[in-house]
Design an enzyme around this catalytic site. Structure first.
Site, PDB file in Angstrom:
ATOM      1  N   LYS A  11       0.837  -1.210   0.000  1.00  0.00           N
ATOM      2  CA  LYS A  11       0.000   0.000   0.000  1.00  0.00           C
ATOM      3  C   LYS A  11       0.873   1.262   0.000  1.00  0.00           C
ATOM      4  O   LYS A  11       2.090   1.181   0.233  1.00  0.00           O
ATOM      5  CB  LYS A  11      -0.910  -0.041   1.229  1.00  0.00           C
ATOM      6  CG  LYS A  11      -1.873  -1.229   1.244  1.00  0.00           C
ATOM      7  CD  LYS A  11      -2.803  -1.125   2.454  1.00  0.00           C
ATOM      8  CE  LYS A  11      -3.735  -2.320   2.517  1.00  0.00           C
ATOM      9  NZ  LYS A  11      -4.722  -2.180   3.612  1.00  0.00           N
ATOM     10  N   TYR A  51     -12.120  -3.301  -3.490  1.00  0.00           N
ATOM     11  CA  TYR A  51     -12.640  -3.345  -2.114  1.00  0.00           C
ATOM     12  C   TYR A  51     -14.171  -3.418  -2.078  1.00  0.00           C
ATOM     13  O   TYR A  51     -14.773  -3.035  -1.078  1.00  0.00           O
ATOM     14  CB  TYR A  51     -12.154  -2.124  -1.339  1.00  0.00           C
ATOM     15  CG  TYR A  51     -10.728  -2.244  -0.833  1.00  0.00           C
ATOM     16  CD1 TYR A  51     -10.296  -3.360  -0.122  1.00  0.00           C
ATOM     17  CD2 TYR A  51      -9.807  -1.218  -1.046  1.00  0.00           C
ATOM     18  CE1 TYR A  51      -8.992  -3.469   0.358  1.00  0.00           C
ATOM     19  CE2 TYR A  51      -8.501  -1.312  -0.563  1.00  0.00           C
ATOM     20  CZ  TYR A  51      -8.104  -2.445   0.140  1.00  0.00           C
ATOM     21  OH  TYR A  51      -6.821  -2.546   0.629  1.00  0.00           O
ATOM     22  N   THR A  93      -5.048  -7.831  10.662  1.00  0.00           N
ATOM     23  CA  THR A  93      -5.369  -6.587   9.949  1.00  0.00           C
ATOM     24  C   THR A  93      -4.878  -5.346  10.691  1.00  0.00           C
ATOM     25  O   THR A  93      -4.333  -4.431  10.087  1.00  0.00           O
ATOM     26  CB  THR A  93      -6.905  -6.488   9.752  1.00  0.00           C
ATOM     27  OG1 THR A  93      -7.343  -7.680   9.105  1.00  0.00           O
ATOM     28  CG2 THR A  93      -7.281  -5.289   8.895  1.00  0.00           C
ATOM     29  N   ASN A 114      -1.598  -0.135   7.070  1.00  0.00           N
ATOM     30  CA  ASN A 114      -1.089  -1.447   7.511  1.00  0.00           C
ATOM     31  C   ASN A 114      -0.236  -2.137   6.438  1.00  0.00           C
ATOM     32  O   ASN A 114      -0.203  -3.345   6.340  1.00  0.00           O
ATOM     33  CB  ASN A 114      -2.246  -2.330   8.002  1.00  0.00           C
ATOM     34  CG  ASN A 114      -3.270  -2.626   6.933  1.00  0.00           C
ATOM     35  OD1 ASN A 114      -3.171  -2.096   5.817  1.00  0.00           O
ATOM     36  ND2 ASN A 114      -4.238  -3.464   7.231  1.00  0.00           N
ATOM     37  N   HIS A 117      -1.724  -5.643   1.554  1.00  0.00           N
ATOM     38  CA  HIS A 117      -2.988  -6.378   1.403  1.00  0.00           C
ATOM     39  C   HIS A 117      -2.659  -7.714   0.748  1.00  0.00           C
ATOM     40  O   HIS A 117      -1.781  -7.784  -0.114  1.00  0.00           O
ATOM     41  CB  HIS A 117      -3.965  -5.596   0.512  1.00  0.00           C
ATOM     42  CG  HIS A 117      -5.119  -6.436   0.028  1.00  0.00           C
ATOM     43  ND1 HIS A 117      -6.290  -6.551   0.731  1.00  0.00           N
ATOM     44  CD2 HIS A 117      -5.247  -7.225  -1.069  1.00  0.00           C
ATOM     45  CE1 HIS A 117      -7.094  -7.376   0.084  1.00  0.00           C
ATOM     46  NE2 HIS A 117      -6.500  -7.792  -1.021  1.00  0.00           N
ATOM     47  N   GLU A 128      -9.805 -10.288  -7.513  1.00  0.00           N
ATOM     48  CA  GLU A 128      -8.838  -9.187  -7.388  1.00  0.00           C
ATOM     49  C   GLU A 128      -7.824  -9.094  -8.541  1.00  0.00           C
ATOM     50  O   GLU A 128      -7.553  -8.001  -9.035  1.00  0.00           O
ATOM     51  CB  GLU A 128      -8.059  -9.340  -6.063  1.00  0.00           C
ATOM     52  CG  GLU A 128      -8.940  -9.111  -4.842  1.00  0.00           C
ATOM     53  CD  GLU A 128      -8.259  -9.476  -3.525  1.00  0.00           C
ATOM     54  OE1 GLU A 128      -7.129 -10.026  -3.551  1.00  0.00           O
ATOM     55  OE2 GLU A 128      -8.851  -9.207  -2.472  1.00  0.00           O
TER      56      GLU A 128
HETATM   57  P1  CMP Z   1      -6.922  -4.950   3.720  1.00  0.00           P
HETATM   58  O1  CMP Z   1      -6.341  -6.282   3.947  1.00  0.00           O
HETATM   59  O2  CMP Z   1      -6.384  -4.119   2.615  1.00  0.00           O
HETATM   60  O3  CMP Z   1      -8.504  -5.117   3.496  1.00  0.00           O
HETATM   61  C1  CMP Z   1      -9.418  -4.086   3.806  1.00  0.00           C
HETATM   62  C2  CMP Z   1      -8.781  -2.952   4.532  1.00  0.00           C
HETATM   63  O4  CMP Z   1      -9.646  -2.057   5.190  1.00  0.00           O
HETATM   64  C3  CMP Z   1      -7.923  -3.510   5.646  1.00  0.00           C
HETATM   65  O5  CMP Z   1      -6.772  -4.102   5.087  1.00  0.00           O
HETATM   66  C4  CMP Z   1      -7.670  -2.275   6.499  1.00  0.00           C
HETATM   67  O6  CMP Z   1      -6.480  -1.602   6.135  1.00  0.00           O
HETATM   68  C5  CMP Z   1      -8.844  -1.345   6.132  1.00  0.00           C
HETATM   69  N1  CMP Z   1      -9.653  -0.943   7.274  1.00  0.00           N
HETATM   70  C6  CMP Z   1      -9.791   0.312   7.710  1.00  0.00           C
HETATM   71  N2  CMP Z   1     -10.627   0.346   8.767  1.00  0.00           N
HETATM   72  C7  CMP Z   1     -11.015  -0.921   9.017  1.00  0.00           C
HETATM   73  C8  CMP Z   1     -11.869  -1.543   9.983  1.00  0.00           C
HETATM   74  N3  CMP Z   1     -12.497  -0.827  10.910  1.00  0.00           N
HETATM   75  N4  CMP Z   1     -12.015  -2.876   9.932  1.00  0.00           N
HETATM   76  C9  CMP Z   1     -11.370  -3.614   8.980  1.00  0.00           C
HETATM   77  N5  CMP Z   1     -10.567  -3.072   8.029  1.00  0.00           N
HETATM   78  C10 CMP Z   1     -10.384  -1.746   8.053  1.00  0.00           C
END
Ligand code: CMP
Length: 149
Positions: A11, A51, A93, A114, A117, A128
């Site tokens: 990311k 997403y 996550t 984070n 992904h 995806e």
């Molecule tokens: P990712 O694995 O990219 O998939 C969805 C993303 O939503 C997740 O990582 C997080 O970075 C982001 N995200 C932001 N807020 C939340 C939340 N409250 N719960 C889960 N995912 C979140």
């Protein structure tokens, strides 16, 4: 044993913090085979598609705006049980809860920035990868060292 492909994104926070090499190093050390890799800036349309499972959730708008805010690295990696293997390398996550030794556990302290992904299922991968790659960009070749892993 199932040989699977998985989609991995570094990311914008991971790219800007120069963690691309660190992430690729961990994938390579594990024995995963990178079959496609590119740097790109995601359009809002593609981000919303990627997403789409989160559409309607309170964080959806911020998520799309964040993932489109700067360059990302997209990869397709292949290996035995690669989907769960990579999810294990990635960690939980929320970076503030992810175990030390995982990518998020070592480099992130938040749920949104984070670093990375990764597909969470074969269905997710199939949804995806076409958003990021044309079929010929996923290369069919052998590293030649597969027997060592
Ligand atoms: P990712 O694995 O990219 O998939 C969805 C993303 O939503 C997740 O990582 C997080 O970075 C982001 N995200 C932001 N807020 C939340 C939340 N409250 N719960 C889960 N995912 C979140």
């Amino acid at each position: 044993m199932a040989v699977e492909k998985t989609l991995i994104l570094i990311k914008p926070d991971g790219v800007k913090r120069r963690l691309t090499g660190e992430v690729i190093k961990r994938l390579e050390q594990k024995g995963l085979n990178i079959k496609g890799l590119k740097m790109m800036k995601l359009s809002v349309e593609k981000a919303e598609k990627h997403y789409s499972v989160h559409n309607g959730k309170p964080f959806f708008k911020d998520l799309v705006s964040y993932i489109t805010s700067g360059p990302i690295i997209a990869m397709v990696a292949q290996g035995n049980n690669s989907i769960s293997v990579v999810r294990g390398l990635v960690g939980a996550t929320d970076g503030s809860k992810a175990a030390p030794g995982t990518i998020r556990g070592d480099f992130s302290i938040s749920i949104d920035k984070n670093i990375i992904h990764a597909s969470d299922s074969v269905e997710s991968f199939n949804h995806e990868y076409p958003i990021f790659f044309e079929e010929p960009e996923i290369l069919d070749f052998s590293y030649g060292d597969e027997k060592l892993f």
